[in-house]
Design an enzyme around this catalytic site. Sequence first.
Site, PDB file in Angstrom:
ATOM      1  N   ASP A 136       1.820   4.397   3.669  1.00 33.12           N
ATOM      2  CA  ASP A 136       1.058   4.452   4.899  1.00 33.12           C
ATOM      3  C   ASP A 136       0.113   5.656   4.828  1.00 33.12           C
ATOM      4  O   ASP A 136       0.563   6.787   4.701  1.00 33.12           O
ATOM      5  CB  ASP A 136       2.069   4.649   6.045  1.00 33.12           C
ATOM      6  CG  ASP A 136       1.507   4.284   7.380  1.00 33.12           C
ATOM      7  OD1 ASP A 136       0.273   4.214   7.503  1.00 33.12           O
ATOM      8  OD2 ASP A 136       2.313   4.089   8.305  1.00 33.12           O
ATOM      9  N   ASP A 141      -4.562   0.447   6.118  1.00 37.27           N
ATOM     10  CA  ASP A 141      -3.892   1.706   5.757  1.00 37.27           C
ATOM     11  C   ASP A 141      -2.417   1.577   5.406  1.00 37.27           C
ATOM     12  O   ASP A 141      -1.733   2.589   5.284  1.00 37.27           O
ATOM     13  CB  ASP A 141      -4.064   2.726   6.895  1.00 37.27           C
ATOM     14  CG  ASP A 141      -3.421   2.268   8.187  1.00 37.27           C
ATOM     15  OD1 ASP A 141      -3.189   1.057   8.336  1.00 37.27           O
ATOM     16  OD2 ASP A 141      -3.162   3.119   9.043  1.00 37.27           O
ATOM     17  N   GLU A 142      -1.928   0.364   5.204  1.00 33.22           N
ATOM     18  CA  GLU A 142      -0.499   0.187   4.981  1.00 33.22           C
ATOM     19  C   GLU A 142      -0.223  -0.920   3.987  1.00 33.22           C
ATOM     20  O   GLU A 142      -0.906  -1.939   4.009  1.00 33.22           O
ATOM     21  CB  GLU A 142       0.158  -0.293   6.277  1.00 33.22           C
ATOM     22  CG  GLU A 142       0.789   0.760   7.110  1.00 33.22           C
ATOM     23  CD  GLU A 142       1.473   0.121   8.288  1.00 33.22           C
ATOM     24  OE1 GLU A 142       2.339  -0.737   8.083  1.00 33.22           O
ATOM     25  OE2 GLU A 142       1.105   0.467   9.416  1.00 33.22           O
TER      26      GLU A 142
END
Length: 360
Positions: free
Chosen positions: A8, A103-104
């Site tokens: 993350d 973002d993950e």
Amino acid sequence: VRTIVHADLDAFYASVEQLDRPELRGRPVVVGGPPEARGVVAAASYEARRFGVRSAMPMSRAMRLCPDAVRVPPRFQRYGEISHQVMAYFRSITPLVEPLSLDEAFLDVSEVVDRHGGAEALGRRLKSEVKHRTALTISVGIGSNKTVAKIASDMQKPDGLVVVAPGDEASFLAPLPVRALWGVGPKAESALHAAGMRTVADLAQAHTGELERRFGARGLMLQEMARGHDDRAVEPVHERKSVGAETTFAQDLPDGPELRGELERMARETAHRLVAHGSLARTVALKLRYANFRTITRQSSVPEPIDGVEEIVRIAHALLSAVVEPGDRFRLIGVQCTNLSGDERRQLSLWPGAADAVLG
DNA sequence: TCTGGGGTCCTAGGACCC
DNA sequence: TCTGGGGTCCTAGGACCC
């Protein structure tokens, strides 16, 4: 036993802005639309979080909490570039990478963790490589399933690394509030509290039959998660189910040329994305949010898949005309296409000579 | 405090078919 | 005169995630 990583990027959009604009480093940065256009916070730097600023908060409130914050409009293209870079690096570690957002991602590293010297060493490697390649920090969680890996990555943000050893899943989860589980939002949290369950341990120990009576199949799934059981696979390929565009107006709008113009913009944007994605749709949906925040959707399906602007615009106009009543004022309008299928013309172009075959 | 925009998944009712 | 059971498709709303 599997080894799953959840990675993350920390305060991603805000961190990218601080990376690209050194004068923002060390300052509270809030990414999102302007307060006068009813913007909300898409990301807040850790400097801004100290003032209580959080994601999804109305920008007006964020700026009141932290008047010195620098507000930056989002630049999704830029975030996409960096995201792509990070995901490409992850795929050099294992092909089993499942991005959840820009973002993950989950990585199934079961087959490669040994040659990287174990979970902790691999976790440190991922962090240092991402930092070296992008100058951004990530938080990493590692465990035997998705639930544990995801929650572990949340525990030491920012720049965290938490490894949960096989066998420790249940005791790791036990003390956490039920809200920490993926899929438990404000509503489910209240319902669980009302039933006397506040921690994951409470959920794990609850009477299964009772849980099913009160919460249905969802309750059973949550209990499995709470007990540390989760056999969901990391899925590198996801089929898109819908494509759409919506916009919130700075001021509420009645039906009229302005609203119809926005409707057409959203329909055009949706058609554009549909074509870019190489898809056709059989269903067009209109989304409306009234001034009082009540939201409705109206959809209409056609027999033959479409991707044309005119067709989508026509259907959207008809749906709007069918619901609008005199005096109605709207704060949001959106268009969404579902029931997607591949565009055969584009599919054909995937095999050599297809263009000739089609063009005759 | 006054609530974005991109999505996914689930539920539930009704139409329709065999 | 009082009506099945299963399956599929469509529609609307809502919870949830980032």
